[in-house]
Scaffold this motif. Structure first.
Motif, short mmCIF file in Angstrom:
data_model
loop_
_atom_site.label_atom_id
_atom_site.label_comp_id
_atom_site.label_asym_id
_atom_site.label_seq_id
_atom_site.Cartn_x
_atom_site.Cartn_y
_atom_site.Cartn_z
N PHE A 358 0.79 0.34 -3.17
CA PHE A 358 1.73 0.31 -2.55
C PHE A 358 2.88 0.64 -3.72
CE2 PHE A 358 -0.64 -2.45 -0.23
CZ PHE A 358 -0.20 -2.05 1.13
N VAL A 359 4.01 1.29 -3.19
CA VAL A 359 5.30 1.54 -4.11
C VAL A 359 6.32 0.93 -3.45
CG1 VAL A 359 4.25 3.70 -4.84
CG2 VAL A 359 5.69 3.65 -2.77
N VAL A 360 7.41 0.75 -4.10
CA VAL A 360 8.66 0.03 -3.69
C VAL A 360 9.65 1.12 -3.37
CG1 VAL A 360 10.51 -1.65 -4.03
CG2 VAL A 360 8.10 -2.15 -4.86
N ARG A 361 10.02 1.19 -2.15
CA ARG A 361 11.02 2.29 -1.77
C ARG A 361 12.10 1.19 -0.95
NH1 ARG A 361 7.28 7.30 -0.48
NH2 ARG A 361 6.52 7.62 -2.55
N GLU A 362 13.45 1.35 -1.24
CA GLU A 362 14.53 0.73 -0.40
C GLU A 362 14.07 -0.89 -0.14
OE1 GLU A 362 15.27 2.90 3.18
OE2 GLU A 362 15.71 4.84 2.01
N GLY A 363 13.54 -1.48 -1.25
CA GLY A 363 13.33 -2.75 -1.05
C GLY A 363 11.96 -3.15 -0.11
N ARG A 364 11.26 -2.06 0.02
CA ARG A 364 10.08 -2.46 0.88
C ARG A 364 8.95 -1.68 0.30
NH1 ARG A 364 11.22 -5.99 5.44
NH2 ARG A 364 13.25 -5.72 5.95
N MET A 365 7.78 -2.30 0.76
CA MET A 365 6.61 -1.87 0.25
C MET A 365 6.00 -0.55 1.24
SD MET A 365 4.16 -5.29 -0.84
CE MET A 365 2.70 -4.27 -1.37
N VAL A 366 5.66 0.44 0.25
CA VAL A 366 5.11 1.58 1.31
C VAL A 366 3.91 1.96 0.86
CG1 VAL A 366 5.61 4.05 1.72
CG2 VAL A 366 7.46 2.60 1.37
N ARG A 367 2.86 2.11 1.70
CA ARG A 367 1.45 2.02 1.64
C ARG A 367 1.08 3.52 1.45
NH1 ARG A 367 -3.44 0.18 5.74
NH2 ARG A 367 -4.90 1.87 5.04
N LEU A 368 0.23 3.63 0.18
CA LEU A 368 0.05 5.03 -0.01
C LEU A 368 -1.65 5.17 -0.24
CD1 LEU A 368 2.39 6.20 -2.85
CD2 LEU A 368 2.56 6.53 -0.45
N GLU A 369 -2.34 6.13 0.48
CA GLU A 369 -3.57 6.35 0.45
C GLU A 369 -3.86 7.44 -1.03
OE1 GLU A 369 -5.86 5.29 2.12
OE2 GLU A 369 -4.61 4.50 3.70
N VAL A 370 -4.72 6.77 -1.79
CA VAL A 370 -4.89 7.34 -3.33
C VAL A 370 -6.44 7.83 -3.46
CG1 VAL A 370 -2.95 6.17 -4.02
CG2 VAL A 370 -5.24 5.24 -4.53
N GLU A 371 -6.64 8.68 -4.23
CA GLU A 371 -8.00 9.21 -4.57
C GLU A 371 -8.32 8.56 -6.29
OE1 GLU A 371 -10.16 13.25 -5.88
OE2 GLU A 371 -8.15 13.47 -4.84
#
Length: 425
Positions: A358-371
């Protein structure tokens, strides 16, 4: 009036109660209104790591065993009694050092006999050469005798034709000529057959010389020496033992030719093969018995473990290894893989189910799929995970706090320096 007189003792307490109740009512009516409590979503306090995607060299952790391609088991080349074993298991020996000495008495006697046979056949050859020279001279003399015998026959025939000589004298002259001719034929055969006889004698001389050389090698083989600088792994004999040709005597390995055999996972084989085809050097650090040794990938093995989809790789130790390293020791190998673009290094605590973060963008957690692309070794701390994702941006703040209810869109707040309580709302 009498009733009022009876109630007079109760009037003061009653009056006090009435005054208190009035005062309480006034306080309640005149109290200030408390601020209204804001109802809203709590923000979880988290730690973050600012990342910037770029080219990085992943490290790969492998585990293997120490071995040597130059591991030799010295065996007896001749039969004999063990006379001395000056080495012990675990000792380091130099090239040419004596490992085992066998009794050489019988072989020395055999060598003396072979040398005598060779001397005898060489003398026979010299005698044959001298005889040949004599035969050549004898042939010339015999040729002259045949000519003389021929002239004697001619004179006898001439005298017999003039009735001046007897028939018996003529027959005698003819007989002498015939014997001279037969001897000439024998002499000529003796001279002409010399080359064939000499070849036979030379063959015998070569056979005798080969037997001498064999006996000399056997004598040398009674001394079993180290073929290289190495460490003794086993000693199979002791003084007094009787050994036959082929029996094992001493095992040792070259301490300057050490390798680590480890299995590369199937997911990393393609990258390794490409690097080898491009003749790129893949370096590694080998840790064994508390020591760190520099190594490089030398080649891939010719077999694949049955219970693994990977491929065996052999890492050559590049520096001089300590002589007391034992074969088959467990080794940890950290491989420096070729660089890959678009990678970021994050703590393992940032990963969820190995392929999400997860990354923080605009005070919210944003889920990312990673390799997952491997790991990144840190000299003064724990290793980091190398990951890549097309959704990652330069300067993204990756959540490194493991939250029990992490989800896309969860409200979070980055923990300030010195603030306690990461992972709590």
């Amino acid at each position: 009036m009498e009733a009022l007189h009876r109630m007079r003792p109760y009037l003061p307490p009653l009056l006090i109660l009435l005054i208190g109740a009035g005062l309480f009512w006034v306080l309640v009516v005149t109290r200030p209104e408390p601020p209204a409590k804001e109802e809203g979503e709590p923000a979880w306090v988290v730690d973050v790591r600012t990342v910037s995607p770029g080219p990085r060299a992943p490290t790969l952790s492998l585990y293997g065993r120490l071995e040597s391609p130059r591991h030799s088991t010295r065996t007896a080349a001749v039969e004999g009694d063990v006379e001395a074993v000056p080495v012990r298991e675990g000792r380091v020996v130099a090239e040419g050092d004596l490992l085992v000495r066998l009794d050489s008495g019988d072989i020395e006697d055999d060598l003396a006999q072979r040398r005598a046979d060779l001397t005898e056949i060489e003398a026979t050859i010299e005698e044959a050469r001298a005889q040949h020279r004599a035969d050549q001279e004898s042939l010339e003399q015999q040729q002259a005798l045949v000519e003389l015998a021929g002239r004697a026959v001619d004179r006898a025939e001439e005298l017999a034709g003039r009735d001046m000589g007897s028939r018996a004298e003529l027959d005698t002259a003819r007989e002498a000529r015939r014997r001279a001719r037969l001897e000439l034929i024998r002499q000529r055969l003796q001279v002409e057959s010399f080359d064939a006889r000499l070849e036979g004698l030379e063959a015998q001389r070569q056979r005798a010389a080969a037997q001498v050389a064999q006996a000399e090698r056997d004598l040398e083989r009674t001394r079993v020496e180290a073929p290289f600088r190495g460490r003794i792994t086993s000693v199979e004999v002791a003084p007094g033992d009787r050994v036959r040709a082929g029996d094992e005597l001493v095992g040792l390995y070259d301490t300057d030719a050490l390798e680590v055999r480890a299995t590369i996972p199937a997911t990393r084989v393609e990258a390794v093969v490409r690097a080898l085809e491009a003749e790129r050097t893949i370096t590694a650090t080998v840790r064994v018995d508390g020591r760190e040794l520099e190594a490089e990938l030398d080649r891939l093995g010719g077999r694949s473990p049955q219970d693994s989809g990977g491929v065996e790789a052999l890492f050559r130790i590049r520096e001089e290894a300590p002589a007391d390293l034992a074969l088959d020791r467990f080794a940890e190998v950290t491989v420096e893989m070729p660089e890959r673009p678009g990678l970021v290094a994050v703590p393992y605590s940032a990963l969820y189910d190995h392929d999400r973060m997860f990354v923080v963008r605009e005070g919210r957690m944003v889920r990312l799929e990673v390799e997952r692309a491997g790991q990144h070794a840190v000299a003064d701390g724990p290793s980091l995970a190398l990951v890549r994702s097309p959704e990652l941006r330069d300067g993204d703040r990756v959540v490194t706090t493991q939250l029990p209810r992490a989800r896309d869109g969860l409200k979070v707040r980055v923990r300030e320096d010195g603030e306690a309580g990461a992972g709590t709302p």
